[in-house]
Design a protein around this motif. Structure first.
Motif: not given
Length: 234
Positions: A60-70, A78-82, A84-92, A127-131
């Motif tokens: 939980t700590v590992a996945f949460a840390t990766i998600s928060i950092c991304c 790097f705010n030109h696109s979303l 981080s959403i696929p990475i957060i989704g993979l962690c979840a 992922i649908s948030f990126m479409t």
């Protein structure tokens, strides 16, 4: 017959010391009787097993840390696109897949498979948030996820309750794979608003049907089944 451990001279069984170098003669079988301390411990040591709770906390700590950092990098730098959403989704997704296995080991495997299906559906939703829209999610993504989950559950049921031999597993594969392909092609036709028909899935269906009929014939004949097993060494 014994020999001196120091000089190697041949010793008589009645001697307590070597007549040449005066080294004591010790019978190895009498070490335990004499109370000698063995060079190695007699009991096998074991490391403490890691509890499931500790493993869950670590994941939980590992996945949460990766998600928060991304998420922070995506928002602040790097705010030109979303991205981080696929990475957060993979962690979840990984967390949902692994957590029930570690926490509820006695649950039926079908419950785990259904949870995995819901986790994949949630990942597609992120992922649908990126479409530009969610039409593909409702008409294609979620139905295909449900179809794949159902196929895997059916395969697991036959594997666990009917037969788990190599020939039987091969038969399940050659029956369920073309059904999966047909279902995916029909869903794609529905998504494109085209007439429902099969083209490429029929190419998959034809050889799979031939192999499935051959396997059914082999499995239905005991002598033929045993002959195939002997020749294939399983």
């Amino acid at each position: 017959m014994s020999y001196c451990v120091n000089c190697g001279v041949k010793l008589d069984a009645s001697l307590n010391r070597c007549p040449l170098c005066n080294t004591p003669v010790i019978n190895p079988n009498e070490l335990k009787k004499a109370g000698a301390i063995p060079p190695f411990p007699t009991e096998r040591g074991e490391t403490e097993k890691v509890k499931s709770k500790d493993g869950i906390i670590l994941l939980t700590v590992a996945f949460a840390t990766i998600s928060i950092c991304c998420a922070l990098l995506n928002y602040l730098v790097f705010n030109h696109s979303l991205w981080s959403i696929p990475i957060i989704g993979l962690c979840a997704l990984a967390w949902v897949v692994i957590l029930p296995v570690m926490l509820f080991k006695k649950l039926p495997v079908y419950v785990f498979l259904i949870l995995d299906g819901f986790a994949i559906a949630g990942y597609l939703y992120l992922i649908s948030f990126m479409t530009s829209g969610r039409y593909w999610l409702i008409k294609l993504g979620l139905p295909i996820t449900a179809l794949v989950t159902a196929i895997i559950i059916i395969f697991t049921f036959f594997f666990r309750n009917v037969s788990s031999s190599i020939l039987s597993v091969a038969l399940y594969f050659y029956i369920l794979v073309p059904l999966l392909c047909i279902g995916i092609e029909l869903l794609i036709c529905r998504f494109r608003e085209q007439p429902l028909h099969i083209v490429w899935s029929a190419i998959v269906l034809a050889p799979c049907a031939v192999v499935a009929i051959i396997l059914i014939t082999i499995l239905s004949r005991k002598r033929l089944r045993e002959a195939v097993r002997r020749r294939l060494h399983f």
